[in-house]
Scaffold this motif. Structure first.
Motif, PDB file in Angstrom:
ATOM      1  N   LYS A 281      15.691  30.207   4.836  1.00  0.00           N
ATOM      2  CA  LYS A 281      15.605  29.363   3.639  1.00  0.00           C
ATOM      3  C   LYS A 281      15.910  27.906   3.970  1.00  0.00           C
ATOM      4  N   GLN A 282      16.861  27.691   4.867  1.00  0.00           N
ATOM      5  CA  GLN A 282      17.249  26.335   5.230  1.00  0.00           C
ATOM      6  C   GLN A 282      16.097  25.550   5.855  1.00  0.00           C
ATOM      7  N   VAL A 283      15.280  26.223   6.669  1.00  0.00           N
ATOM      8  CA  VAL A 283      14.156  25.524   7.311  1.00  0.00           C
ATOM      9  C   VAL A 283      12.895  25.585   6.467  1.00  0.00           C
ATOM     10  N   GLU A 284      12.986  26.235   5.304  1.00  0.00           N
ATOM     11  CA  GLU A 284      11.901  26.275   4.318  1.00  0.00           C
ATOM     12  C   GLU A 284      10.650  27.010   4.810  1.00  0.00           C
ATOM     13  N   ILE A 285      10.868  28.214   5.338  1.00  0.00           N
ATOM     14  CA  ILE A 285       9.728  29.101   5.579  1.00  0.00           C
ATOM     15  C   ILE A 285       9.102  29.385   4.211  1.00  0.00           C
ATOM     16  N   PRO A 286       7.785  29.242   4.061  1.00  0.00           N
ATOM     17  CA  PRO A 286       7.158  29.335   2.733  1.00  0.00           C
ATOM     18  C   PRO A 286       7.419  30.630   1.967  1.00  0.00           C
ATOM     19  N   VAL A 287       7.316  31.783   2.646  1.00  0.00           N
ATOM     20  CA  VAL A 287       7.522  33.060   1.959  1.00  0.00           C
ATOM     21  C   VAL A 287       8.523  33.891   2.756  1.00  0.00           C
ATOM     22  N   ILE A 288       9.634  34.223   2.125  1.00  0.00           N
ATOM     23  CA  ILE A 288      10.669  35.047   2.745  1.00  0.00           C
ATOM     24  C   ILE A 288      10.839  36.293   1.899  1.00  0.00           C
ATOM     25  N   GLY A 289      10.848  37.442   2.540  1.00  0.00           N
ATOM     26  CA  GLY A 289      10.963  38.688   1.805  1.00  0.00           C
ATOM     27  C   GLY A 289      11.959  39.646   2.412  1.00  0.00           C
ATOM     28  N   ILE A 290      12.198  40.731   1.704  1.00  0.00           N
ATOM     29  CA  ILE A 290      13.042  41.827   2.167  1.00  0.00           C
ATOM     30  C   ILE A 290      12.220  43.101   2.113  1.00  0.00           C
ATOM     31  N   SER A 291      12.408  43.965   3.110  1.00  0.00           N
ATOM     32  CA  SER A 291      11.614  45.187   3.176  1.00  0.00           C
ATOM     33  C   SER A 291      12.505  46.391   3.494  1.00  0.00           C
ATOM     34  N   PRO A 292      12.951  47.129   2.480  1.00  0.00           N
ATOM     35  CA  PRO A 292      13.726  48.351   2.721  1.00  0.00           C
ATOM     36  C   PRO A 292      12.826  49.583   2.817  1.00  0.00           C
ATOM     37  N   THR A 293      13.171  50.497   3.707  1.00  0.00           N
ATOM     38  CA  THR A 293      12.508  51.799   3.746  1.00  0.00           C
ATOM     39  C   THR A 293      13.373  52.776   2.959  1.00  0.00           C
ATOM     40  N   ILE A 294      12.760  53.462   1.995  1.00  0.00           N
ATOM     41  CA  ILE A 294      13.519  54.304   1.075  1.00  0.00           C
ATOM     42  C   ILE A 294      13.538  55.750   1.547  1.00  0.00           C
ATOM     43  N   MET A 295      14.748  56.303   1.599  1.00  0.00           N
ATOM     44  CA  MET A 295      14.960  57.691   2.034  1.00  0.00           C
ATOM     45  C   MET A 295      16.127  58.261   1.224  1.00  0.00           C
ATOM     46  N   LYS A 296      16.480  59.516   1.464  1.00  0.00           N
ATOM     47  CA  LYS A 296      17.573  60.120   0.706  1.00  0.00           C
ATOM     48  C   LYS A 296      18.865  59.321   0.846  1.00  0.00           C
ATOM     49  N   GLU A 297      19.079  58.753   2.019  1.00  0.00           N
ATOM     50  CA  GLU A 297      20.334  58.076   2.308  1.00  0.00           C
ATOM     51  C   GLU A 297      20.536  56.789   1.513  1.00  0.00           C
ATOM     52  N   ASN A 298      19.444  56.204   1.013  1.00  0.00           N
ATOM     53  CA  ASN A 298      19.607  54.920   0.327  1.00  0.00           C
ATOM     54  C   ASN A 298      18.846  54.791  -0.990  1.00  0.00           C
ATOM     55  N   PHE A 299      18.160  55.866  -1.439  1.00  0.00           N
ATOM     56  CA  PHE A 299      17.315  55.703  -2.622  1.00  0.00           C
ATOM     57  C   PHE A 299      18.124  55.312  -3.851  1.00  0.00           C
ATOM     58  N   SER A 300      19.392  55.737  -3.915  1.00  0.00           N
ATOM     59  CA  SER A 300      20.231  55.404  -5.066  1.00  0.00           C
ATOM     60  C   SER A 300      20.631  53.929  -5.077  1.00  0.00           C
TER      61      SER A 300
END
Length: 335
Positions: free
Chosen positions: A146-165
């Motif tokens: 964000k500091q260097v202003e990359i145009p599009v920054i995202g997050i990508s989680p993989t959903i499984m039993k361990e984290n779906f909640s």
């Protein structure tokens, strides 16, 4: 009787596992990454493939791995993409992105970066990725990008039993860190993901409701999306609508393909069937003539009775036996 459906003269984009080398050991890794492949493409070979993709007017390359930033020539490769008018998107675990690296990323012309975050807490994320401190490194990466202003920054989680909640909380985290978008990705049974139990149908329904609620909550503030295995977005495009989208169903082989670190071509990240080899043939020939690609563009059986059979090449073949997919098919088939 079989029928070929609509496909593009070149992919819209290409997934490219640029290396299998990785410093983490994620439980769900679709490519079973860790050590680099023995015969990974050289810098020159990579540029040669990029020239072919640019000539065919591919829009962008989505580099993944492994961890792309562990490949020493990766920034050179990204900069070359910029020189030949190929946009670049990158998926990273964020471990190596400090302020200086973020500045180099900006200079290389990388416009879109997704940082993989698989939990709303350090405990969940680090347990899934099997390296302590990886959660904090991922958050640090978001900050400096964000500091260097990359145009599009995202997050990508993989959903499984361990984290779906924690899905709702991960989306809240994305909003808290003021990123552009978040895409929730389904677990698929390839690589180390074969050893992970998928969420149940009941959990999937809970997840769909949670994601839909967050999409409404953050509308206009954060782009919330998910792979079709989670949201089944094709339903909202077709059921009850008066017009048809240009393309529905599985995109692999019709609008996208995957390239391995060795230059092997596969339908997508998760469907690892070999359909071509850049070291043996041109991409134009692979795209037009590979038997597995032609198979992916063919509809048959019950799909021939569907009102969308001229533009849809079926569901993801990796999910074709699931009860959820069968129920969705019932919506499409003419009564």
């Amino acid at each position: 009787m079989n029928k070929l459906v609509t496909y593009l003269r070149a992919p819209l984009f290409v997934w490219w596992d640029i290396t299998y080398q990785c410093n983490l050991h994620c439980k769900h890794c679709y490519s079973d990454s860790g050590s680099p492949a023995e015969n990974e493409l050289t810098t020159s070979e990579v540029k040669g493939i990029l020239n072919q993709l640019a000539e065919m007017k591919v829009f962008y390359i989505y580099f993944l791995g492994g961890e792309p930033f562990l490949r020493r020539d990766f920034l050179e490769i990204a900069k070359y993409c910029q020189e030949i008018n190929l946009s670049v998107m990158v998926n990273t675990n964020g471990w190596f992105i400090d302020y200086e690296m973020a500045r180099k990323i900006k200079e290389a012309g990388i416009h879109h970066i997704r940082v993989s975050i698989d939990g709303a807490t350090p405990e969940t994320h680090d347990r899934i990725r099997e390296v302590k401190g990886s959660f904090q490194k991922a958050l640090q990466a978001l900050e400096v990008l964000k500091q260097v202003e990359i145009p599009v920054i995202g997050i990508s989680p993989t959903i499984m039993k361990e984290n779906f909640s924690e899905a709702s909380s991960i989306i809240d985290l994305a909003f808290q860190y003021k990123v552009s978008e978040i895409q929730l990705v389904q677990l698929c049974s390839t690589g180390r993901g074969r050893r992970i139990e998928s969420i149940s149908l009941n959990q999937l329904k809970q997840l769909q409701l949670a994601v839909a609620k967050k999409k409404d909550e953050y509308f206009g503030k954060l782009q919330v999306s998910a792979t079709p295995g989670i949201l089944k977005e094709c339903l909202s495009c077709t059921i009850g609508q008066g017009n048809k989208p240009a393309m529905i169903g599985c995109l692999a082989g019709r609008g996208a393909v995957n390239i391995s670190p060795e230059g092997l071509v596969m339908p997508c990240l998760l469907d690892r069937k070999l359909i071509g080899d850049f070291r043996r043939e041109s991409f134009s020939k692979i795209w037009e003539d590979a038997p597995e690609i032609i198979k992916r563009r063919t509809v048959n059986g019950v799909c021939l009775d569907c009102q969308y059979q001229d533009i849809c090449s079926r569901e993801c073949p990796l999910e074709i036996t699931s009860e959820t997919i069968k129920k969705i098919r019932e919506h499409y088939v003419k009564k």
